[in-house]
Motif scaffolding. Structure first.
Motif, short mmCIF file in Angstrom:
data_model
loop_
_atom_site.label_atom_id
_atom_site.label_comp_id
_atom_site.label_asym_id
_atom_site.label_seq_id
_atom_site.Cartn_x
_atom_site.Cartn_y
_atom_site.Cartn_z
N MET A 67 0.83 -1.19 0.00
CA MET A 67 0.00 0.00 0.00
C MET A 67 0.87 1.25 0.00
O MET A 67 1.95 1.27 0.56
N ASP A 68 0.35 2.26 -0.58
CA ASP A 68 1.05 3.53 -0.61
C ASP A 68 1.00 4.18 0.78
O ASP A 68 -0.06 4.27 1.39
N ILE A 69 2.15 4.66 1.24
CA ILE A 69 2.23 5.23 2.58
C ILE A 69 1.45 6.55 2.68
O ILE A 69 0.86 6.85 3.72
N ALA A 70 1.40 7.31 1.60
CA ALA A 70 0.66 8.57 1.61
C ALA A 70 -0.84 8.30 1.73
O ALA A 70 -1.54 8.99 2.48
N PHE A 71 -1.33 7.29 1.01
CA PHE A 71 -2.75 6.93 1.11
C PHE A 71 -3.10 6.45 2.51
O PHE A 71 -4.12 6.84 3.07
N LEU A 72 -2.24 5.62 3.06
CA LEU A 72 -2.50 5.09 4.40
C LEU A 72 -2.49 6.21 5.44
O LEU A 72 -3.35 6.26 6.32
N GLY A 73 -1.55 7.13 5.32
CA GLY A 73 -1.50 8.27 6.25
C GLY A 73 -2.72 9.16 6.13
O GLY A 73 -3.29 9.60 7.14
N LEU A 74 -3.14 9.43 4.90
CA LEU A 74 -4.34 10.24 4.69
C LEU A 74 -5.59 9.55 5.19
O LEU A 74 -6.49 10.18 5.74
N ALA A 75 -5.66 8.25 4.99
CA ALA A 75 -6.83 7.50 5.46
C ALA A 75 -6.93 7.56 6.97
O ALA A 75 -8.01 7.82 7.52
N VAL A 76 -5.81 7.34 7.66
CA VAL A 76 -5.82 7.40 9.12
C VAL A 76 -6.17 8.81 9.59
O VAL A 76 -6.99 8.99 10.50
N PHE A 77 -5.58 9.83 8.97
CA PHE A 77 -5.84 11.22 9.34
C PHE A 77 -7.32 11.57 9.15
O PHE A 77 -7.95 12.16 10.03
N THR A 78 -7.88 11.19 8.01
CA THR A 78 -9.27 11.51 7.71
C THR A 78 -10.24 10.79 8.65
O THR A 78 -11.20 11.38 9.15
N ILE A 79 -9.98 9.54 8.92
CA ILE A 79 -10.85 8.78 9.81
C ILE A 79 -10.77 9.31 11.23
O ILE A 79 -11.80 9.47 11.90
N VAL A 80 -9.57 9.61 11.71
CA VAL A 80 -9.42 10.12 13.08
C VAL A 80 -10.09 11.47 13.23
O VAL A 80 -10.82 11.71 14.21
N THR A 81 -9.89 12.37 12.28
CA THR A 81 -10.52 13.69 12.39
C THR A 81 -12.03 13.60 12.25
O THR A 81 -12.76 14.37 12.87
N SER A 82 -12.52 12.66 11.46
CA SER A 82 -13.97 12.46 11.35
C SER A 82 -14.55 11.95 12.67
O SER A 82 -15.62 12.40 13.09
N LEU A 83 -13.86 11.03 13.31
CA LEU A 83 -14.32 10.54 14.60
C LEU A 83 -14.27 11.62 15.68
O LEU A 83 -15.17 11.70 16.52
N ILE A 84 -13.25 12.46 15.63
CA ILE A 84 -13.18 13.58 16.56
C ILE A 84 -14.35 14.53 16.32
O ILE A 84 -14.95 15.05 17.26
N ALA A 85 -14.67 14.77 15.05
CA ALA A 85 -15.79 15.65 14.72
C ALA A 85 -17.11 15.10 15.25
O ALA A 85 -17.98 15.84 15.69
N LEU A 86 -17.25 13.78 15.22
CA LEU A 86 -18.49 13.16 15.71
C LEU A 86 -18.58 13.12 17.23
O LEU A 86 -19.65 13.31 17.79
N GLU A 87 -17.47 12.89 17.88
CA GLU A 87 -17.49 12.65 19.32
C GLU A 87 -17.04 13.85 20.15
O GLU A 87 -16.89 13.72 21.36
N ALA A 88 -16.80 15.00 19.55
CA ALA A 88 -16.32 16.16 20.29
C ALA A 88 -17.40 16.68 21.25
O ALA A 88 -18.57 16.78 20.88
#
Length: 103
Positions: free
Chosen positions: A1-22
């Motif tokens: 897997m591409d490291i940039a894709f994996l990093g972006l996926a983790v970043f996007t998912i984490v910030t989305s969860l923070i947005a939901l649970e803040a």
């Protein structure tokens, strides 16, 4: 897997969860804006710079900032204290209803 894709996926998912649970609405809106930036990063990885610029200008620049300004201008303490038990139960029941309709 591409490291940039994996990093972006983790970043996007984490910030989305923070947005939901803040607990604070402002923090949720900022996390939502960061999540939109992660989506723009996916467009850049897909060689779509126009869509990435559109995502940043419209969603991050307009929608997220509009949400933050609206919350700051019309902020009430009642909005900050949402009953988690009722919201969670309604969310679970709504999710089950939608899942049963889809199935």
């Amino acid at each position: 897997m591409d490291i940039a894709f994996l990093g972006l996926a983790v970043f996007t998912i984490v910030t989305s969860l923070i947005a939901l649970e803040a607990k604070e609405i402002v923090y949720g809106a900022v996390a939502l804006g960061l999540s939109f930036l992660g989506i723009a990063g996916f467009f850049i990885l897909l060689n779509s710079p126009f869509l990435a610029a559109f995502q940043i200008l419209i969603y991050v620049g307009a929608i997220a900032v509009l949400i933050i300004f609206t919350v700051m201008l019309v902020r009430r303490e009642v909005w900050l204290k949402i009953s988690e038990d009722k919201g969670r139960i309604i969310g679970i029941l709504g999710g089950l209803a939608i899942a049963s309709i889809i199935i």
